[in-house]
Scaffold this motif. Sequence first.
Motif, mmCIF file in Angstrom:
data_model
loop_
_atom_site.group_PDB
_atom_site.id
_atom_site.type_symbol
_atom_site.label_atom_id
_atom_site.label_comp_id
_atom_site.label_asym_id
_atom_site.label_seq_id
_atom_site.Cartn_x
_atom_site.Cartn_y
_atom_site.Cartn_z
ATOM 1 N N LEU A 545 104.972 18.140 80.822
ATOM 2 C CA LEU A 545 104.998 17.238 81.331
ATOM 3 C C LEU A 545 104.456 16.047 80.515
ATOM 4 C CD1 LEU A 545 102.273 17.338 84.441
ATOM 5 C CD2 LEU A 545 104.732 17.227 84.611
ATOM 6 N N LYS A 546 103.988 15.788 79.063
ATOM 7 C CA LYS A 546 104.471 14.980 78.385
ATOM 8 C C LYS A 546 105.380 14.303 77.303
ATOM 9 C CE LYS A 546 102.437 14.659 73.379
ATOM 10 N NZ LYS A 546 101.273 15.220 72.256
ATOM 11 N N TYR A 547 106.450 16.574 77.358
ATOM 12 C CA TYR A 547 108.084 15.907 76.785
ATOM 13 C C TYR A 547 108.880 15.012 77.672
ATOM 14 C CZ TYR A 547 106.266 18.829 73.230
ATOM 15 O OH TYR A 547 106.055 19.866 72.278
ATOM 16 N N GLU A 548 108.467 15.327 79.505
ATOM 17 C CA GLU A 548 109.493 14.770 79.826
ATOM 18 C C GLU A 548 108.613 13.458 79.991
ATOM 19 O OE1 GLU A 548 110.344 14.636 85.292
ATOM 20 O OE2 GLU A 548 108.907 15.980 84.522
ATOM 21 N N LYS A 549 107.577 13.002 79.975
ATOM 22 C CA LYS A 549 107.464 11.325 80.055
ATOM 23 C C LYS A 549 107.963 10.821 79.191
ATOM 24 C CE LYS A 549 103.459 8.583 80.476
ATOM 25 N NZ LYS A 549 101.528 8.919 80.758
ATOM 26 N N ALA A 550 107.624 11.138 77.525
ATOM 27 C CA ALA A 550 108.558 11.067 76.703
ATOM 28 C C ALA A 550 109.673 10.349 76.056
ATOM 29 C CB ALA A 550 107.331 11.287 75.430
ATOM 30 N N TYR A 551 110.381 11.867 76.993
ATOM 31 C CA TYR A 551 111.783 11.163 77.038
ATOM 32 C C TYR A 551 112.375 9.920 77.640
ATOM 33 C CZ TYR A 551 116.705 13.028 77.128
ATOM 34 O OH TYR A 551 118.231 12.794 76.996
ATOM 35 N N LYS A 552 113.586 9.851 76.341
ATOM 36 C CA LYS A 552 114.481 8.288 77.605
ATOM 37 C C LYS A 552 114.962 8.536 76.840
ATOM 38 C CE LYS A 552 110.402 5.681 79.160
ATOM 39 N NZ LYS A 552 109.738 7.140 78.869
ATOM 40 N N GLY A 553 116.408 8.656 77.724
ATOM 41 C CA GLY A 553 117.995 9.790 77.321
ATOM 42 C C GLY A 553 118.735 10.023 78.540
ATOM 43 N N PRO A 554 119.833 10.108 78.176
ATOM 44 C CA PRO A 554 121.241 10.483 78.725
ATOM 45 C C PRO A 554 120.708 11.602 79.452
ATOM 46 C CG PRO A 554 122.130 10.871 77.486
ATOM 47 C CD PRO A 554 120.767 10.178 76.272
ATOM 48 N N GLU A 555 120.098 12.311 79.229
ATOM 49 C CA GLU A 555 119.859 13.922 79.794
ATOM 50 C C GLU A 555 118.970 13.481 80.810
ATOM 51 O OE1 GLU A 555 122.827 16.119 80.183
ATOM 52 O OE2 GLU A 555 123.871 14.796 78.208
ATOM 53 N N GLN A 556 117.907 13.026 81.485
ATOM 54 C CA GLN A 556 116.908 12.714 81.866
ATOM 55 C C GLN A 556 117.240 13.832 83.391
ATOM 56 O OE1 GLN A 556 113.841 10.726 81.413
ATOM 57 N NE2 GLN A 556 113.093 12.431 82.238
ATOM 58 N N ALA A 557 117.456 13.587 84.422
ATOM 59 C CA ALA A 557 117.574 14.331 85.658
ATOM 60 C C ALA A 557 118.428 15.454 85.433
ATOM 61 C CB ALA A 557 118.971 14.283 86.304
ATOM 62 N N LEU A 558 118.226 16.294 83.851
ATOM 63 C CA LEU A 558 118.541 17.164 83.472
ATOM 64 C C LEU A 558 117.664 18.132 83.181
ATOM 65 C CD1 LEU A 558 120.632 20.027 84.027
ATOM 66 C CD2 LEU A 558 121.036 19.333 81.051
ATOM 67 N N LEU A 559 116.728 16.962 81.915
ATOM 68 C CA LEU A 559 115.478 17.493 82.465
ATOM 69 C C LEU A 559 114.689 17.712 83.439
ATOM 70 C CD1 LEU A 559 113.031 16.684 79.016
ATOM 71 C CD2 LEU A 559 112.861 16.588 80.973
ATOM 72 N N THR A 560 114.536 16.443 83.858
ATOM 73 C CA THR A 560 113.770 17.035 85.223
ATOM 74 C C THR A 560 114.003 17.978 85.550
ATOM 75 O OG1 THR A 560 112.995 14.153 85.161
ATOM 76 C CG2 THR A 560 112.840 15.728 86.920
ATOM 77 N N LYS A 561 115.432 18.307 85.940
ATOM 78 C CA LYS A 561 115.567 19.501 86.480
ATOM 79 C C LYS A 561 115.000 20.351 85.988
ATOM 80 C CE LYS A 561 118.332 22.127 89.226
ATOM 81 N NZ LYS A 561 118.420 22.108 91.080
ATOM 82 N N TYR A 562 115.321 20.880 84.633
ATOM 83 C CA TYR A 562 114.722 21.686 83.994
ATOM 84 C C TYR A 562 112.882 22.001 84.056
ATOM 85 C CZ TYR A 562 118.355 23.196 81.021
ATOM 86 O OH TYR A 562 120.141 23.125 80.942
ATOM 87 N N VAL A 563 112.322 21.092 83.883
ATOM 88 C CA VAL A 563 111.051 20.619 84.262
ATOM 89 C C VAL A 563 110.319 20.967 85.958
ATOM 90 C CG1 VAL A 563 108.529 19.547 84.374
ATOM 91 C CG2 VAL A 563 110.524 19.169 82.754
ATOM 92 N N THR A 564 111.233 20.527 86.837
ATOM 93 C CA THR A 564 110.665 21.047 88.249
ATOM 94 C C THR A 564 110.770 22.877 88.598
ATOM 95 O OG1 THR A 564 112.811 20.223 88.888
ATOM 96 C CG2 THR A 564 111.070 18.391 88.705
ATOM 97 N N SER A 565 112.248 22.539 87.992
ATOM 98 C CA SER A 565 112.844 24.326 88.587
ATOM 99 C C SER A 565 111.780 25.335 87.619
ATOM 100 C CB SER A 565 113.845 24.370 87.814
ATOM 101 O OG SER A 565 113.785 24.727 86.589
ATOM 102 N N LEU A 566 110.253 25.027 87.135
ATOM 103 C CA LEU A 566 109.638 25.488 86.405
ATOM 104 C C LEU A 566 108.313 25.769 87.403
ATOM 105 C CD1 LEU A 566 110.002 25.231 82.526
ATOM 106 C CD2 LEU A 566 111.136 27.825 84.071
ATOM 107 N N GLY A 567 108.249 24.378 88.313
ATOM 108 C CA GLY A 567 107.205 24.312 88.692
ATOM 109 C C GLY A 567 106.097 23.554 89.038
ATOM 110 N N VAL A 568 106.676 23.373 87.683
ATOM 111 C CA VAL A 568 106.016 21.718 86.819
ATOM 112 C C VAL A 568 105.574 20.126 87.525
ATOM 113 C CG1 VAL A 568 104.969 20.436 85.037
ATOM 114 C CG2 VAL A 568 105.911 22.792 84.982
ATOM 115 N N THR A 569 104.810 19.438 88.658
ATOM 116 C CA THR A 569 104.844 18.650 88.932
ATOM 117 C C THR A 569 103.748 17.721 88.409
ATOM 118 O OG1 THR A 569 103.365 20.033 90.693
ATOM 119 C CG2 THR A 569 106.265 19.940 91.520
ATOM 120 N N ARG A 570 104.421 16.736 88.561
ATOM 121 C CA ARG A 570 103.268 15.255 87.920
ATOM 122 C C ARG A 570 101.762 15.213 88.997
ATOM 123 N NH1 ARG A 570 105.309 11.766 84.322
ATOM 124 N NH2 ARG A 570 107.731 11.956 84.516
#
Length: 570
Positions: A545-570
């Motif tokens: 969650l920390k990495y997702e929040k810190a990320y600012k780049g063109p692959e935001q949607a894909l990065l979020t896809k990885y995070v949510t697919s691991l069952g991690v939610t805000r």
Amino acid sequence: AFERLASEISAYYLLSVEQAPSDNDGRNHRIDVSVQRRGVTLRSRQAFVLDPTGGRKTAEESLIESLRSPLAVAGVPLRLTSFIYQDPKASGKVRIVLAADVGQAGTAPGQYTMGFIVVDDLGKVVASRSEKLKLEPLEGRKNASLSYLDAVSVDPGVYDVRLAAVDADGRHGSVVREVNAWKMAGEEFTYADLVVNHAATASAGLRPDVEPHVDADGVAAYMELYAASEDTFKDVKVNFEIADDDSAPALLTMPVELRTGAQPTWRNALGFIGAEPLPAGRYVARARVLKGDKLAAVLVRPFILEPAPASKGGPIVIPAAFARVATFNRNAVLEPALVNGWLDSIATRSPSLKSAMTEARAGRYSPAALEALSAGDQQIAAFLKGLDLYAKGDINQASIQLNIAAGPRKEFYPAALLLGACFAAGGRDRDAAGIWQMALGTEDRPLVAYTLLADARMRDGQADAVISILKPAYAKNPGNDDLGKRLAVAYLVTAAFGEALPILDNFLTRHPNDPDALFAAVLAQYQVSLVTGAELSSVDKAKLLKYEKAYKGPEQALLTKYVTSLGVTR
């Protein structure tokens, strides 16, 4: 039979009554239908007979019955989709391609009677066809429905397409779909439907499918564009995308080159998107058509991404900026700190070369070489002459002197490092790496020696060799980001995600907002979890969650896809 159906289907009511047990006697039973409205001619069945033995209808009779029904018949499950193209053989016509899934998943191949009718907005049947054929799943599909494909040419317009199927046991089903066959011929600019399927089938032409199943090798997408003039395409661009749904942000994007189609004013767009980065599941492929700076169209097709075989080791998708291997910098071996270190070592080893070292420290390498030669040290004289030639850009002559100075086993390291640099400057990375590897020995060398060697091996496609070079050096220098970044990339390229992850985590403690390292770390964690199947700890979830929040780049949607697919939610 189809001609009679065409004349009757324009307007009718479908009525039904529940039979009584006594009706099932094989006799005629009168049935009357009446309406109160005046001036209406009513045609209906006058009687019915129920066969007490349960006699079966012919396949054609069942087919017609299903096609007559304005509602879907569920005896044989059907899923239908359509694809619209301009007909290259019939001027002004539109070609409707019908693709259907027949039966449930896992249905055995078999003989079917298939038929369809195309009805215009006035209720007129403008096209029809029926045939008996053997249906099978598409090649390579397991536990799938049976596949049906047909096509018909019509005038532009909006139609109801009714498709019916009758299996060998007499079960029958139907489906109704509205199809907009928009006008294409003579338009200033228009386009056909999007087709997607497994990339491996593209060489034989993409087969339209209801919901294609593709694997991680990639998705192939195809569409046609039409214009009144070839000049129209000068400012037309097409991008293919993969997203979670119609309106979701793109996970992957690929620009597509337009190629001349069947006619000079037609263009074909065929592209491939590697699906390795994505978790298995349902997605949509999108074609985003731009004309100038305006969005002209967005076409969407669903597909299912199958799980990647375990033998493939998961996706290898690394941010380009993070994984980019540095080109060789000729001046990297001329840094003053590095050269002065060599000179200090020579002065300590050979006090008689004091005059030569004085000249060399002043940057006068050629006079220094003469001083060394006068002092009787031919090896150091050759080294200093080679250093002088290298600094002046005379790489070929420098390599001759440095080869002499390095010795047969490349035991004089400063000369060997410069000799390898001569090869690297000439684009001969494998030769450069061979010399550097031989000269490395077991002694501690300047860190630049490891990074130069690792870069040469990586440019030569030898990621495993990079790991063997950098792993011991990084263990001694875990805070060195030049070593850590290169080692992490080598681990990612070889799908050693578990080894890459702690290095990336360490790197991010010093560079917490580096977008490429953040993406690579999330990717590595996703892959580790995918392979092990273990549930993430609360610490790992918080880290993601920390990495997702810190990320600012063109692959935001894909990065979020990885995070949510691991069952991690805000």
